[in-house]
Motif scaffolding. Sequence first.
Motif, PDB file in Angstrom:
ATOM      1  N   SER A   3     -14.412 -32.908   1.815  1.00  0.00           N
ATOM      2  CA  SER A   3     -13.748 -34.151   1.475  1.00  0.00           C
ATOM      3  C   SER A   3     -13.887 -34.421  -0.015  1.00  0.00           C
ATOM      4  O   SER A   3     -14.948 -34.263  -0.592  1.00  0.00           O
ATOM      5  CB  SER A   3     -14.369 -35.305   2.273  1.00  0.00           C
ATOM      6  N   GLU A   4     -12.813 -34.858  -0.665  1.00  0.00           N
ATOM      7  CA  GLU A   4     -12.848 -35.156  -2.091  1.00  0.00           C
ATOM      8  C   GLU A   4     -13.383 -36.553  -2.371  1.00  0.00           C
ATOM      9  O   GLU A   4     -13.838 -36.832  -3.456  1.00  0.00           O
ATOM     10  CB  GLU A   4     -11.442 -35.021  -2.694  1.00  0.00           C
ATOM     11  N   GLN A   5     -13.337 -37.452  -1.400  1.00  0.00           N
ATOM     12  CA  GLN A   5     -13.736 -38.831  -1.658  1.00  0.00           C
ATOM     13  C   GLN A   5     -15.170 -38.972  -2.149  1.00  0.00           C
ATOM     14  O   GLN A   5     -15.385 -39.633  -3.170  1.00  0.00           O
ATOM     15  CB  GLN A   5     -13.501 -39.705  -0.436  1.00  0.00           C
ATOM     16  N   ILE A   7     -16.969 -36.891  -3.768  1.00  0.00           N
ATOM     17  CA  ILE A   7     -17.018 -36.326  -5.104  1.00  0.00           C
ATOM     18  C   ILE A   7     -16.422 -37.304  -6.100  1.00  0.00           C
ATOM     19  O   ILE A   7     -16.957 -37.510  -7.189  1.00  0.00           O
ATOM     20  CB  ILE A   7     -16.306 -34.957  -5.151  1.00  0.00           C
ATOM     21  N   ASP A   8     -15.301 -37.939  -5.731  1.00  0.00           N
ATOM     22  CA  ASP A   8     -14.682 -38.919  -6.615  1.00  0.00           C
ATOM     23  C   ASP A   8     -15.606 -40.105  -6.866  1.00  0.00           C
ATOM     24  O   ASP A   8     -15.662 -40.615  -7.986  1.00  0.00           O
ATOM     25  CB  ASP A   8     -13.350 -39.397  -6.039  1.00  0.00           C
ATOM     26  N   VAL A   9     -16.331 -40.540  -5.854  1.00  0.00           N
ATOM     27  CA  VAL A   9     -17.274 -41.647  -6.011  1.00  0.00           C
ATOM     28  C   VAL A   9     -18.383 -41.238  -6.986  1.00  0.00           C
ATOM     29  O   VAL A   9     -18.746 -42.009  -7.880  1.00  0.00           O
ATOM     30  CB  VAL A   9     -17.858 -42.075  -4.643  1.00  0.00           C
ATOM     31  N   ARG A  11     -18.191 -38.954  -9.327  1.00  0.00           N
ATOM     32  CA  ARG A  11     -17.612 -38.865 -10.668  1.00  0.00           C
ATOM     33  C   ARG A  11     -17.436 -40.246 -11.293  1.00  0.00           C
ATOM     34  O   ARG A  11     -17.686 -40.429 -12.485  1.00  0.00           O
ATOM     35  CB  ARG A  11     -16.269 -38.140 -10.622  1.00  0.00           C
ATOM     36  N   GLN A  12     -16.983 -41.204 -10.497  1.00  0.00           N
ATOM     37  CA  GLN A  12     -16.797 -42.558 -11.014  1.00  0.00           C
ATOM     38  C   GLN A  12     -18.135 -43.171 -11.420  1.00  0.00           C
ATOM     39  O   GLN A  12     -18.235 -43.813 -12.462  1.00  0.00           O
ATOM     40  CB  GLN A  12     -16.088 -43.447  -9.987  1.00  0.00           C
ATOM     41  N   GLN A  13     -19.149 -42.959 -10.603  1.00  0.00           N
ATOM     42  CA  GLN A  13     -20.482 -43.462 -10.950  1.00  0.00           C
ATOM     43  C   GLN A  13     -20.995 -42.785 -12.221  1.00  0.00           C
ATOM     44  O   GLN A  13     -21.561 -43.444 -13.100  1.00  0.00           O
ATOM     45  CB  GLN A  13     -21.456 -43.229  -9.797  1.00  0.00           C
ATOM     46  N   THR A  37     -15.765 -38.963 -20.135  1.00  0.00           N
ATOM     47  CA  THR A  37     -14.768 -38.202 -19.368  1.00  0.00           C
ATOM     48  C   THR A  37     -14.829 -36.725 -19.738  1.00  0.00           C
ATOM     49  O   THR A  37     -14.811 -35.853 -18.862  1.00  0.00           O
ATOM     50  CB  THR A  37     -13.360 -38.764 -19.627  1.00  0.00           C
ATOM     51  N   ASP A  44     -17.775 -30.267 -14.629  1.00  0.00           N
ATOM     52  CA  ASP A  44     -17.010 -29.843 -13.464  1.00  0.00           C
ATOM     53  C   ASP A  44     -16.498 -28.419 -13.642  1.00  0.00           C
ATOM     54  O   ASP A  44     -16.554 -27.608 -12.716  1.00  0.00           O
ATOM     55  CB  ASP A  44     -15.856 -30.812 -13.210  1.00  0.00           C
TER      56      ASP A  44
END
Length: 87
Positions: A3-5, A7-9, A11-13, A37, A44
């Motif tokens: 799941s990418e979700q 990982i996205d969380v 990255r945002q943190q 960024t 990554d």
Amino acid sequence: MLSEQPIDVVRQQALTVLTASFVSQGHPPEYATHMATAAIFQTDLELRNAQLSRLLSWLKQDHAEIYQTALTLVESTRAEFERRVKE
């Protein structure tokens, strides 16, 4: 499939924490965001490279019969990507 979700969380943190760190070091907030960024993007890329290297090593050791095919696929993907970038 992963799941990418989550990982996205993460990255945002990481973006939030790194941006705050750069701001606390005196960088303007708009530059700090770009710096954070870029740092996350580089990390990554390094992670993806390590994953691909480990997968190819595993194929070479445990699945030699498909290792050369995997190398060919990796190389053709690189060549296709470079061709698209040039266009």
